[in-house]
Design a protein around this motif. Structure first.
Motif, PDB file in Angstrom:
ATOM      1  N   UNK A 166      13.783   6.002  -0.704  1.00 18.11           N
ATOM      2  CA  UNK A 166      12.349   5.769  -0.523  1.00 18.11           C
ATOM      3  C   UNK A 166      12.104   4.733   0.564  1.00 18.11           C
ATOM      4  N   UNK A 167      12.943   3.707   0.554  1.00 15.30           N
ATOM      5  CA  UNK A 167      12.771   2.664   1.552  1.00 15.30           C
ATOM      6  C   UNK A 167      13.030   3.211   2.964  1.00 15.30           C
ATOM      7  N   UNK A 168      14.123   3.971   3.120  1.00 18.39           N
ATOM      8  CA  UNK A 168      14.495   4.415   4.458  1.00 18.39           C
ATOM      9  C   UNK A 168      13.630   5.563   4.961  1.00 18.39           C
ATOM     10  N   UNK A 169      13.186   6.431   4.056  1.00 20.66           N
ATOM     11  CA  UNK A 169      12.462   7.620   4.495  1.00 20.66           C
ATOM     12  C   UNK A 169      10.946   7.420   4.510  1.00 20.66           C
ATOM     13  N   UNK A 170      10.440   6.625   3.580  1.00 23.46           N
ATOM     14  CA  UNK A 170       8.987   6.530   3.471  1.00 23.46           C
ATOM     15  C   UNK A 170       8.436   5.159   3.863  1.00 23.46           C
TER      16      UNK A 170
ATOM     17  N   UNK B 132       6.135   1.657   8.506  1.00 19.39           N
ATOM     18  CA  UNK B 132       5.818   0.391   9.171  1.00 19.39           C
ATOM     19  C   UNK B 132       6.249   0.408  10.638  1.00 19.39           C
ATOM     20  N   UNK B 133       6.855   1.523  11.094  1.00 18.10           N
ATOM     21  CA  UNK B 133       7.490   1.492  12.408  1.00 18.10           C
ATOM     22  C   UNK B 133       6.502   1.218  13.529  1.00 18.10           C
ATOM     23  N   UNK B 134       5.286   1.791  13.430  1.00 20.11           N
ATOM     24  CA  UNK B 134       4.345   1.565  14.531  1.00 20.11           C
ATOM     25  C   UNK B 134       4.006   0.091  14.655  1.00 20.11           C
ATOM     26  N   UNK B 135       3.873  -0.580  13.499  1.00 20.45           N
ATOM     27  CA  UNK B 135       3.589  -2.009  13.511  1.00 20.45           C
ATOM     28  C   UNK B 135       4.744  -2.785  14.136  1.00 20.45           C
ATOM     29  N   UNK B 136       5.962  -2.357  13.806  1.00 14.31           N
ATOM     30  CA  UNK B 136       7.133  -3.070  14.307  1.00 14.31           C
ATOM     31  C   UNK B 136       7.237  -2.956  15.822  1.00 14.31           C
ATOM     32  N   UNK B 137       7.031  -1.748  16.327  1.00 15.83           N
ATOM     33  CA  UNK B 137       7.152  -1.556  17.767  1.00 15.83           C
ATOM     34  C   UNK B 137       6.073  -2.342  18.505  1.00 15.83           C
ATOM     35  N   UNK B 138       4.867  -2.260  17.942  1.00 18.44           N
ATOM     36  CA  UNK B 138       3.763  -3.000  18.535  1.00 18.44           C
ATOM     37  C   UNK B 138       4.081  -4.488  18.556  1.00 18.44           C
ATOM     38  N   UNK B 139       4.550  -4.980  17.427  1.00 23.48           N
ATOM     39  CA  UNK B 139       4.791  -6.413  17.333  1.00 23.48           C
ATOM     40  C   UNK B 139       5.931  -6.827  18.260  1.00 23.48           C
TER      41      UNK B 139
ATOM     42  N   UNK C 108       0.836  -1.200   0.000  1.00 20.35           N
ATOM     43  CA  UNK C 108       0.000   0.000   0.000  1.00 20.35           C
ATOM     44  C   UNK C 108       0.877   1.259   0.000  1.00 20.35           C
ATOM     45  N   UNK C 109       1.883   1.252   0.899  1.00 22.44           N
ATOM     46  CA  UNK C 109       2.727   2.440   1.036  1.00 22.44           C
ATOM     47  C   UNK C 109       3.459   2.776  -0.252  1.00 22.44           C
ATOM     48  N   UNK C 110       3.903   1.779  -0.974  1.00 24.83           N
ATOM     49  CA  UNK C 110       4.753   2.099  -2.122  1.00 24.83           C
ATOM     50  C   UNK C 110       3.955   2.703  -3.263  1.00 24.83           C
ATOM     51  N   UNK C 111       2.634   2.595  -3.190  1.00 24.60           N
ATOM     52  CA  UNK C 111       1.822   3.256  -4.204  1.00 24.60           C
ATOM     53  C   UNK C 111       1.320   4.623  -3.756  1.00 24.60           C
ATOM     54  N   UNK C 112       1.739   5.052  -2.567  1.00 24.60           N
ATOM     55  CA  UNK C 112       1.287   6.356  -2.089  1.00 24.60           C
ATOM     56  C   UNK C 112       1.851   7.450  -2.993  1.00 24.60           C
ATOM     57  N   UNK C 113       1.101   8.511  -3.112  1.00 24.68           N
ATOM     58  CA  UNK C 113       1.545   9.575  -4.011  1.00 24.68           C
ATOM     59  C   UNK C 113       2.816  10.253  -3.536  1.00 24.68           C
ATOM     60  N   UNK C 114       3.048  10.288  -2.217  1.00 29.10           N
ATOM     61  CA  UNK C 114       4.273  10.950  -1.785  1.00 29.10           C
ATOM     62  C   UNK C 114       5.508  10.153  -2.204  1.00 29.10           C
TER      63      UNK C 114
END
Ligand code: ATP
Ligand code: MG
Lengths: 330, 340
Positions: free
Chosen positions: A198-202, A207-214, A178-184
């Motif tokens: 793109x990978x490091x900044x966007x 995904x960070x919130x998911x990672x911390x939660x997990x 989903x993220x990689x198709x975002x317009x930004x």
């Protein structure tokens, strides 16, 4: 080097932000306080514990009931101080839980992002590996492997990590799609951004919130699993852990002699550790969800209730279906 | 007489593969854009209109290298865009930017305004933080925001303000080619005019070429110099906006115009209602893609694709009804009306 330092600084300030958010949340505060307490116990165990829990030579002190000398009494078999064992047990549980949780999040993120962002062959390969790993029963395998390679905690961490990353990888993968198709992301591409940028900044921060939660939730799960393994006698025989304390209590006749504190103490340890990590994980979900809602289609649908826009949302939804975003790949 | 061409597309087609519903079903493709050729002149505003899903965004994405065409050629300032080395491609594409339709997904919610607007400059490199900050503030003022907004996050802004931030980001590298993909259709009607005026002002100041995608035919009429009317990935009618609005030829264009503009069309025509829905681009008709909904459909329209032919200066139409069949085809019965 400079960019690395900047990255580190950003990450630290991000973590600080999470801690502040947790603190402001009433449920999160309890979890945070307990975790801090546990961490202090683990770090300063030798100073907090009144006795040496490894000392099995106190024959004269065997099977004492709780008193001011021995807050939780001593073991019936060898006369070790149970309170000191409890404090030292924190080290094992926390280390295994957190180390496994973090390495699992790392592996899951790496695999999920590779599959989702690079796509193509990498995606197919990773998802096939996931399929295979998902059908392998972990417990029997753990028993076999620990018998093969020796019962060390490193082994247990390794096994849990290698077999536990699959679920997270799947979730991360569909989020990345989903993220990689975002317009930004398109805007950054237009400005000439590299895939790395793109990978490091966007993608990764997305995904960070998911990672911390997990990390929080899997740490809790792993602590229970470790206690289970130690109880079954599959933990590291040289270390004191809550699971092993339970096993010893049972075999040492704690129930027989009515020494309930010997059983309750490690139980409370496990409970507090798991409870606080779960709390933190769940609170994070609550803290992050409003943000997720904001970027979801349903939210937009209500925010901009005008006809062309609804059409747009539906067409983008059907596009997503064509792309297989979020769904299983065939 | 005319200005130099800045971008030209030659027979561009874009196909997307779609997975079948069943594991072994045949691979199919969506032909989002097929065989489209356009020339865009320096400094003009070029309109693309058509129903939702007809391939407007895909066409625009192919122009600026966000989607690789399946076939065909795109020339930007004389360079074949898709034959350049990755490095040259990156360089030249900095002259092209885009404003997105959806102001909600076009700004990263984790970045503040400064980070969002300065990102292209940061990626290009070579500017100090002070320079970037100065430039960002300058742009914020240019698009009608202020320095106060520098460290706020996208969630603090309304749709129109977000669109302004997106515009500032798009122009920070001084592009000369700007694609506006329905820049106002997701916004409240009340801010449409503001954003459009801003875009027009910027075009004047910065001498940019615009590609303007829109559903709104009234807007296209007022701001575009040339335009194409698309239907299901094909160009139906193209040419100068003036010619097309004064004298729409294609039945599809007529239907579009009569549906929207019947108040302000000079020669009042009866309203044409189209039957049915836009067909799926997965299995588009072989001949004219519009024949199923065309009130003038003839037998020949089913199989023979109409060519885009210049009817009057700067006015092209692809329609068998306007460009009649040859005599032998008429003799073969191709011009007989089609009863669906
Ligand atoms: N990445 C993709 N993969 C598969 N199909 C796609 C993809 N992008 C677009 N399409 C399909 O191509 C067709 C044209 O899409 P496009 O977005 O260009 O339409 P549009 O004219 O911009 O529509 P709208 O007015 O709704 O923005 C649609 O049928 C769409 O489903
Ligand atoms: Mg579009």
């Amino acid at each position: 080097m400079k960019s690395f330092m900047n990255g580190l600084k950003e990450m630290l300030s991000g973590i600080w932000g999470f801690i502040r958010k947790l603190w402001r949340h009433p449920k999160g505060r309890i979890g945070l306080i307990i975790v801090i307490l546990l961490v202090v116990c683990a770090l300063f165990a030798p100073w907090i514990a009144p006795y040496d829990p490894y000392d099995v030579t106190q024959r004269a002190q065997k099977g004492l009931s709780p008193s001011f000398q021995h807050l939780l009494g001593t073991t019936i078999t060898t006369g070790q101080d149970i309170f000191s064992m409890l404090i030292y047990g924190t080290r094992v549980s926390l280390t295994i839980g957190v180390v496994t949780g973090v390495s699992l999040a790392f592996l899951g993120a790496l695999m999920g992002i590779c599959a989702g962002y690079i796509g193509g062959f990498a995606d197919t390969l990773i998802m096939r590996i996931v399929d295979v790993l998902l059908v392998i029963p972990t417990l029997p395998l753990t028993i076999v492997l620990t018998n093969l390679f020796g019962r060390s905690y490193l082994m247990i961490i390794l096994i849990f990590t290698l077999f536990g990353w699959t679920g997270l990888a799947r979730v991360i993968r569909s989020l990345v799609l989903v993220l990689k198709n975002a317009n930004y992301v398109k805007a950054a591409e237009l400005a000439g951004a590299s895939r790395w940028h793109i990978m490091m900044k966007h993608i990764l921060p997305g995904t960070s919130h998911l990672l911390i939660m997990s990390t929080a939730l899997t740490s809790a799960g792993i602590m229970v699993a470790e206690a289970g393994l130690s109880f079954l006698g599959l933990g590291d025989p040289t270390a004191i852990s809550w699971g092993k304390m339970l096993a010893e209590a049972q075999s040492g006749g704690a129930l027989l002699f009515g020494h309930w504190w010997w059983i309750i103490a490690p139980g409370i340890g496990i409970f507090l550790a798991v409870f606080s990590f779960m709390r933190i994980g769940l609170v994070m979900e609550e803290v992050f969800n409003p943000k997720m809602k904001q970027s979801s289609n349903i939210y937009k649908l209500f925010k901009n209730l005008n006809n062309t826009y609804i059409e747009e949302v539906f067409s983008s939804m059907s596009e997503a279906q064509i792309l297989g975003v979020g769904g299983e790949q065939s | 007489m005319s200005k130099p061409i800045i971008l030209s597309m030659k027979n561009v087609s874009v196909h997307f593969p779609v997975k079948g519903a069943l594991p072994f079903s045949k691979k199919r493709v969506v032909s989002a854009v097929s065989d489209v050729s356009v020339d865009i002149f320096q400094g003009e505003t070029f309109g693309i209109v058509g129903e939702s899903g007809c391939g407007k965004s895909t066409l625009a994405n192919a122009m600026i290298g966000l989607v690789r065409p399946t076939s065909g050629e795109v020339l930007f300032k004389g360079n074949k865009l898709y034959s350049l080395s990755p490095q040259e491609f990156k360089e030249i594409r900095r002259d092209m930017q885009m404003i997105f339709q959806d102001p909600f997904s076009s700004l990263n919610p984790r970045f503040n305004v400064y980070q969002i607007i300065s990102e292209p400059m940061k990626i290009r490199g070579g500017a100090s933080v002070d320079e970037m900050k100065k430039r960002v503030i300058e742009l914020l003022e240019l698009v009608g925001l202020s320095e106060k907004d520098l460290y706020r996050y996208p969630s603090d802004f309304s749709g129109g303000q977000r669109q302004r931030i997106g515009i500032a980001r798009a122009i920070i590298l001084n592009p000369d080619f700007l694609v506006c993909d329905e820049p106002v259709s997701a916004l409240d009607v009340s801010v449409h005019a503001q954003i459009l005026n801003l875009l027009m002002e910027l075009q004047e100041k910065l001498k940019m070429t615009y590609v303007f995608i829109s559903h709104n035919l009234a807007v296209v009429k007022s701001i575009c110099d040339h335009m194409v009317v698309m239907y299901l990935g094909n160009v139906m009618e193209s040419g100068s906006t003036k010619a097309i609005y004064q004298h729409p030829l294609h039945p599809y264009t007529n239907a579009l115009l009569s549906a929207v503009l019947d108040v302000d069309l000079d020669n009042k025509k009866e309203r044409i209602l189209l039957q049915g829905d836009i067909p799926s681009p997965i299995n588009p008709p072989r001949g004219c893609r519009f024949y199923q909904r065309c009130p003038y459909a003839m037998k020949g329209c089913v199989d023979k694709k109409p060519a885009l032919i210049e009817i009057e200066p700067e006015h092209f139409v692809a329609c068998h009804y306007i460009n009649p069949f040859a005599q032998e085809e008429i003799n073969a019965g191709l011009a007989k009306p089609l009863n669906l």
